[in-house]
Design an enzyme around this catalytic site. Structure first.
Site, PDB file in Angstrom:
ATOM      1  N   CYS A   1      18.661 -22.128  63.483  1.00  0.00           N
ATOM      2  CA  CYS A   1      18.303 -21.400  64.706  1.00  0.00           C
ATOM      3  C   CYS A   1      16.922 -20.748  64.646  1.00  0.00           C
ATOM      4  O   CYS A   1      16.351 -20.409  65.674  1.00  0.00           O
ATOM      5  CB  CYS A   1      19.356 -20.339  65.002  1.00  0.00           C
ATOM      6  SG  CYS A   1      21.010 -21.022  65.287  1.00  0.00           S
TER       7      CYS A   1
ATOM      8  N   HIS B   1      16.428 -15.249  70.121  1.00  0.00           N
ATOM      9  CA  HIS B   1      17.320 -16.402  69.977  1.00  0.00           C
ATOM     10  C   HIS B   1      18.614 -16.076  70.702  1.00  0.00           C
ATOM     11  O   HIS B   1      19.165 -14.982  70.559  1.00  0.00           O
ATOM     12  CB  HIS B   1      17.586 -16.655  68.488  1.00  0.00           C
ATOM     13  CG  HIS B   1      18.716 -17.602  68.244  1.00  0.00           C
ATOM     14  ND1 HIS B   1      18.824 -18.811  68.903  1.00  0.00           N
ATOM     15  CD2 HIS B   1      19.798 -17.528  67.421  1.00  0.00           C
ATOM     16  CE1 HIS B   1      19.922 -19.430  68.490  1.00  0.00           C
ATOM     17  NE2 HIS B   1      20.520 -18.673  67.596  1.00  0.00           N
TER      18      HIS B   1
ATOM     19  N   ASN C   1      24.522 -21.212  72.859  1.00  0.00           N
ATOM     20  CA  ASN C   1      23.583 -21.133  71.743  1.00  0.00           C
ATOM     21  C   ASN C   1      23.034 -22.539  71.485  1.00  0.00           C
ATOM     22  O   ASN C   1      23.746 -23.409  70.992  1.00  0.00           O
ATOM     23  CB  ASN C   1      24.312 -20.598  70.502  1.00  0.00           C
ATOM     24  CG  ASN C   1      23.427 -20.528  69.269  1.00  0.00           C
ATOM     25  OD1 ASN C   1      22.313 -21.037  69.255  1.00  0.00           O
ATOM     26  ND2 ASN C   1      23.932 -19.896  68.225  1.00  0.00           N
TER      27      ASN C   1
END
Length: 317
Positions: free
Chosen positions: A114, A244, A274
């Site tokens: 990520c 994020h 996500n």
């Protein structure tokens, strides 16, 4: 010295949405449970033709249009992904081919989960400030729905697919003002994508959510302080936080750390899920195209991911 500035952005989001109500019919969970814990109501799901490489190239095309550059003016292609189509050739090489770039420029992928987009932005900055490259195409692209166990309600509800891209160019104006990158081996396997083998065994994500949440909140708070110090800035200087998009509670905790109201935080997790390395560039492109973020404003991007990896960057847009 050359500065690295954002010249254009682009994105690609699959049309198919998988809602929490649809997941209710698949698993022992509820819309309320998912929204309360994650902030996600639906997530983008790639169809078979929408590979990581395909989405990356589509986002890249949009970023090039926004930048006003021709593909042959790109000197380097960097793709952040943990869900590539193949071990090789890399997604970046596919993008180079899709954009019909004839020059044999460097093009490579970076795997930092990520945090990948912050990593590739930092690498691009190094190429530009050293004078090695003038225009760099930076992409985050992920097919996370292909890497989840759809019987595991603790993880499958979190992830979605998509790609975001940025063209960074050399300029005498302020651009990337400071960045901080870190990693630490995840010996306890709190968050990993493993079990992939060369005989085509499917890899799936495993995560110990509560432990990852606690670590992420602390580490992201610390890295925010670090990047502000590296950029010679105060918390009050930051006008926009583009975090994020992992979990709404983490996003809120970082905003509180910065003393920023949620009205100055870009949030797209609700309808995208996500999207790992794609989440920051997707949120960035969305905020620019909707005219939320304007030229000369100060942005802070930050991320935490498997590895463990984490990082933050301050950018004058």
């Amino acid at each position: 010295m050359n500065n690295a500035v954002i010249r254009g952005t682009g994105s690609y989001i699959p049309e198919k949405q998988l809602t929490n109500l649809e997941i209710e019919s698949m698993l022992d969970t509820t819309d309320e449970w998912i929204v309360t814990r994650t902030g996600i109501s639906s997530r983008s799901i790639a169809q078979p033709h929408e590979t990581t490489s395909y989405m990356a190239s589509k986002a890249a095309e949009q970023a090039l249009i926004a930048s006003g550059l021709n593909a042959d003016e790109i000197d380097l292609i960097l793709v952040a992904t943990c869900t590539p189509d193949h071990f090789f050739p890399g997604v970046a090489c596919y993008v180079q081919h899709a954009l019909k770039i004839k020059r044999p420029i460097p093009a490579f992928d970076v795997g930092a989960a990520c945090s990948g987009f912050v990593y590739v932005m930092d690498i691009a900055k190094q190429y530009i400030t050293s004078g090695t490259a003038k225009n760099v195409l930076v992409i985050g692209s992920e097919s996370m729905s292909r890497a989840v166990d759809w019987t595991d309600r603790s993880t499958c509800v979190l992830f979605g697919d998509g790609a975001g891209a940025v063209v960074l160019s050399a300029s005498d104006k302020q651009g990337i003002m400071g960045s901080v990158l870190h990693s630490s081996y995840d010996a306890e396997k709190l968050l990993n994508l493993s079990n992939a083998t060369f005989d085509n065994q499917r890899a799936t994500i495993s995560m110990r959510g509560n432990e990852v949440f606690k670590i992420a909140v602390k580490i992201m708070g610390d890295v925010v302080d670090e990047v502000l110090q590296a950029s010679h800035l105060k918390k009050s200087d930051i006008q926009w936080l583009i975090p994020h998009q992992a979990n709404m509670r983490i996003i809120q905790a970082i905003a509180k750390k910065l003393d920023l109201p949620m009205s100055q935080v870009i949030v797209t997790i609700g309808s995208q899920g996500n999207t790992s390395a794609a989440s920051i560039p997707l949120a960035l492109d969305h905020s620019i195209r909707t005219n939320q973020i304007k030229r000369d404003e100060l942005l802070l991007i930050e991320s935490f991911g498997g590895g463990m990896t984490w990082g933050a960057m301050v950018i004058r847009y």
